[in-house]
Design a protein around this motif. Structure first.
Motif, short mmCIF file in Angstrom:
data_model
loop_
_atom_site.label_atom_id
_atom_site.label_comp_id
_atom_site.label_asym_id
_atom_site.label_seq_id
_atom_site.Cartn_x
_atom_site.Cartn_y
_atom_site.Cartn_z
N ALA A 189 0.81 -1.22 0.00
CA ALA A 189 0.00 0.00 0.00
C ALA A 189 0.84 1.27 0.00
CB ALA A 189 -0.97 0.00 1.18
N TYR A 190 2.09 1.19 -0.44
CA TYR A 190 2.94 2.38 -0.45
C TYR A 190 2.65 3.25 -1.67
CZ TYR A 190 5.75 1.23 3.58
OH TYR A 190 6.15 1.00 4.88
N LEU A 191 2.46 4.54 -1.41
CA LEU A 191 2.31 5.52 -2.47
C LEU A 191 3.62 6.27 -2.69
CD1 LEU A 191 -1.20 6.95 -1.47
CD2 LEU A 191 -0.66 5.15 -3.14
N GLN A 192 4.48 6.23 -1.71
CA GLN A 192 5.80 6.84 -1.80
C GLN A 192 6.72 6.14 -0.81
OE1 GLN A 192 4.71 10.82 -0.72
NE2 GLN A 192 4.87 10.44 1.48
N LEU A 193 8.02 6.28 -1.01
CA LEU A 193 8.97 5.66 -0.09
C LEU A 193 9.05 6.49 1.18
CD1 LEU A 193 11.87 4.67 -2.52
CD2 LEU A 193 9.94 3.28 -1.74
N THR A 194 9.04 5.82 2.30
CA THR A 194 9.11 6.49 3.60
C THR A 194 10.43 6.17 4.27
OG1 THR A 194 8.13 4.63 4.79
CG2 THR A 194 6.61 6.26 3.85
N PRO A 195 10.88 7.02 5.21
CA PRO A 195 12.11 6.70 5.94
C PRO A 195 12.03 5.36 6.64
CG PRO A 195 11.49 8.99 6.30
CD PRO A 195 10.35 8.36 5.54
N ALA A 196 10.84 4.96 7.09
CA ALA A 196 10.72 3.70 7.82
C ALA A 196 11.06 2.51 6.93
CB ALA A 196 9.30 3.56 8.37
N VAL A 197 10.49 2.46 5.72
CA VAL A 197 10.73 1.30 4.85
C VAL A 197 12.18 1.29 4.35
CG1 VAL A 197 10.01 2.32 2.64
CG2 VAL A 197 9.67 -0.12 3.05
N VAL A 198 12.75 2.47 4.12
CA VAL A 198 14.16 2.56 3.71
C VAL A 198 15.07 2.10 4.84
CG1 VAL A 198 16.01 4.15 3.05
CG2 VAL A 198 13.74 4.38 2.00
N ALA A 231 18.78 9.27 -2.09
CA ALA A 231 19.94 9.81 -1.37
C ALA A 231 19.52 10.71 -0.21
CB ALA A 231 20.84 10.57 -2.34
N GLY A 232 18.48 11.52 -0.44
CA GLY A 232 18.03 12.43 0.61
C GLY A 232 17.52 11.70 1.84
N VAL A 233 16.78 10.63 1.63
CA VAL A 233 16.25 9.84 2.75
C VAL A 233 17.41 9.16 3.49
CG1 VAL A 233 14.78 7.90 3.40
CG2 VAL A 233 14.04 9.47 1.60
N LEU A 234 18.38 8.63 2.73
CA LEU A 234 19.53 7.99 3.36
C LEU A 234 20.31 8.98 4.22
CD1 LEU A 234 20.83 5.81 0.37
CD2 LEU A 234 19.79 4.96 2.48
N ALA A 235 20.53 10.18 3.67
CA ALA A 235 21.28 11.19 4.41
C ALA A 235 20.55 11.56 5.70
CB ALA A 235 21.47 12.43 3.53
N SER A 236 19.23 11.68 5.63
CA SER A 236 18.45 12.02 6.82
C SER A 236 18.54 10.92 7.87
CB SER A 236 16.99 12.25 6.42
OG SER A 236 16.18 12.47 7.54
N LEU A 237 18.51 9.67 7.43
CA LEU A 237 18.60 8.56 8.38
C LEU A 237 19.98 8.50 9.03
CD1 LEU A 237 16.70 5.83 6.31
CD2 LEU A 237 15.93 6.87 8.45
N VAL A 238 21.01 8.80 8.26
CA VAL A 238 22.37 8.84 8.82
C VAL A 238 22.48 9.97 9.84
CG1 VAL A 238 24.80 9.28 8.30
CG2 VAL A 238 23.46 7.77 6.81
N GLU A 239 21.92 11.11 9.50
CA GLU A 239 21.97 12.26 10.40
C GLU A 239 21.27 11.97 11.72
OE1 GLU A 239 20.53 16.96 10.42
OE2 GLU A 239 20.58 15.83 8.53
N ARG A 240 20.20 11.19 11.66
CA ARG A 240 19.46 10.86 12.88
C ARG A 240 20.07 9.67 13.62
NH1 ARG A 240 14.47 11.64 9.67
NH2 ARG A 240 14.06 9.39 9.80
#
Length: 535
Positions: free
Chosen positions: A178-187, A227-236
């Motif tokens: 049911a994903y309409l877009q990739l979320t930080p959780a699934v990544v 890349a943006g989602v990955l960078a955000s996850l690394v930052e957190r």
């Protein structure tokens, strides 16, 4: 060609060849026997001989081709079997709210197949209880199993909490749906633990399978994580820099399931049109990124007969996923009353109804129509929601009718219950409702839509007309196929018997088509595999 000494010379075939339509159909249906295609040299007639393909033929017969036994194991992609440690290219899909129970997943694993626990819509403590049960009962032989991760538009925090739970319990297979877009959780789930193996290949401990129905969503899951989602996850601090670096070189999902006309959320598209389109989109992404391994593409939706499975594999499906038919299985979390309703369904007995989780967006789900008024009543709520700005604006006669027939309580009381629920689960919804009376009305109406699913799973006797049972036309096709067989009885529908019969039937039908492509006159009866108890 095999050569023999005189002492090793094979015995002559003792079984006479089959030439009549009835005999040919019977030989093809003998799934565990290999087949020789033979020709009568005197008449030119083509027939079949079941059994050892190395035996010496009687005088007057010429062997043209040999076909092996009908083997369900060989229907799909062998890479799928190796990747998931299963014997068969078959998955029991993750029916939400625990309808795909831990018991169902355990039975599938022990039967050499893969099952996904229906975590969508369950509270965390219920998900954790299911994880503990599956891990405990399947820990010895390390049998494969998985869990559903569903896109939560209304409450992203809940999605994150489920991922925390999956990572903490070391769940290594997840189906994202049911994903309409990739979320930080699934990544985060897919990329956590990425490392380089001793052979120089990237190792992905958490295997993500994406179930979807749109080419653009498929392309996102087939691409490396953004890349943006990955960078955000690394930052957190939720991914390491090395994990993010490796994630840029592999697809987010190694398996992508094309979901056609199915129960629940669906675009109602036919598999024969949808599968090639999405498969092409995935291949384009794969070529562009030059992955070392191919993305496996499976098929789901509308699969309730051996013919439909055979068609899916002939489209190129690496594996198949069933859903609606498993709700009728004994291991299903649906109540016996709900399973009895499903057992009576025909392919026409389905309808669309408003979705509880995306009510305000007008999203619909496909549900069972026979024996229930849920679809009609759900549409009635949607029309009231569209017409009026708030509950107070609903005319008194209309409101009283809703309270007496659907809610069986004053709407003010339903709001108090709803408010208490969201105050604990997602307080932002309550705050928004205090500012927006139309949103308050939507939350109250969603109470009915959500309760309707629970009434069906709990088997509430006086709420049968309100049961919400997600169901696609595959259920009706399954009932028509099993009519008059042991699987017609709801009490004998185990998830493994359903799966084995569908798979063996698909293998037999595939072999019948192979023979027809070789010029053998194959009768229609050969394509009519009937259910039978299978070990």
């Amino acid at each position: 060609m095999t050569t023999h000494t005189l002492a090793e010379r094979p015995a002559e075939a003792a079984i006479p060849p089959a030439f009549t339509e009835e005999e040919v159909a019977g030989v093809i249906q003998r799934a565990h026997d290999p087949i020789s295609v033979v020709r009568d040299t005197a008449t030119g007639r083509i027939g079949l001989l079941a059994g050892d393909t190395d035996v010496r033929l009687p005088a007057g017969l010429e062997r043209l081709w040999n076909l092996p036994a009908a083997a369900p194991q060989r229907l799909g992609d062998q890479g799928f079997l190796r990747a998931h440690g299963v014997q068969y290219p078959y998955i029991a899909g993750e029916m939400a709210t625990g309808i795909a129970t831990a018991e169902m997943v355990i039975a599938m694993a022990r039967g050499g197949m893969l099952g996904f626990f229906g975590a969508g819509g369950l509270p965390l403590h219920a998900v954790e209880r299911g994880l503990d049960q599956m891990a405990t009962q399947l820990s010895g032989p390390r049998l494969p199993w998985g869990v559903n991760l569903i896109h939560n538009l209304q409450d992203p925090g809940a999605e994150d909490a489920v991922v925390d739970l999956l990572l903490r319990h070391q769940v290594h297979r997840v189906c994202a749906s049911a994903y309409l877009q990739l979320t930080p959780a699934v990544v985060r789930y897919a990329c956590k633990g990425l490392h380089m193996g001793a052979d120089g290949c990237i190792v992905q401990p958490n295997q993500l399978m994406a179930k979807l129905s749109r080419p653009e969503i498929a392309s996102r899951f087939a691409s490396p994580a953004p890349a943006g989602v990955l960078a955000s996850l690394v930052e957190r601090g939720q991914l390491t820099a090395r994990e993010a670096e490796l994630a840029a070189h592999i697809p987010l999902a190694a398996d992508i399931t094309v979901e056609a006309d199915s129960g629940g959320h669906t675009d109602n598209r036919p598999l024969v049109a949808q599968f090639p389109t999405i498969a092409h989109a995935v291949r384009e992404v794969q070529v562009r990124h030059g992955y070392a391994s191919a993305i496996r593409i499976g098929a789901a939706g509308g699969l309730g007969t051996p013919q439909s499975l055979a068609a899916a594999f002939s489209l190129g499906a690496a594996y198949v996923v069933t859903g609606s038919v498993n709700q009728a299985a004994l291991e299903s979390g649906l109540s016996p009353a709900g399973r009895a309703l499903l057992a009576q369904a025909s392919i026409e007995d389905v309808a669309m109804a408003p979705a509880a989780d995306m009510f305000e967006l007008g999203v619909k789900v496909q549900v069972l129509k026979r024996g229930t008024m849920f679809s009609v009543r759900g549409h009635r709520l949607w029309e009231v929601y569209r017409k009026y700005p708030s509950i107070d604006a609903i005319p008194v006669p209309e409101r009283e009718k809703l309270e007496s027939e659907l809610f069986r309580a004053p709407l003010d009381e339903i709001w108090r219950q709803t408010q208490a629920f969201f105050a604990e689960r997602n307080p932002a919804e309550v705050e928004r409702a205090s500012r927006d009376p139309k949103h308050l009305m939507a939350l109250v109406f969603r109470w009915y839509l959500g309760q309707a699913s629970r009434w069906a799973t709990q088997g509430v006797p006086d709420r049968v007309l309100d049961y919400q049972i997600w169901c696609g036309p595959a259920m009706g096709a399954f009932n028509a196929w099993t009519k008059g067989s042991f699987l017609a009885e709801p009490g004998r529908r185990t998830v493994v018997q359903i799966a084995r019969n569908l798979l063996l039937g698909a293998a037999v039908i595939t072999r019948a088509q192979q023979l027809r492509s070789l010029g053998v006159p194959v009768p229609a009866a050969a394509f009519d595999f009937r259910p039978r108890p299978l070990d």
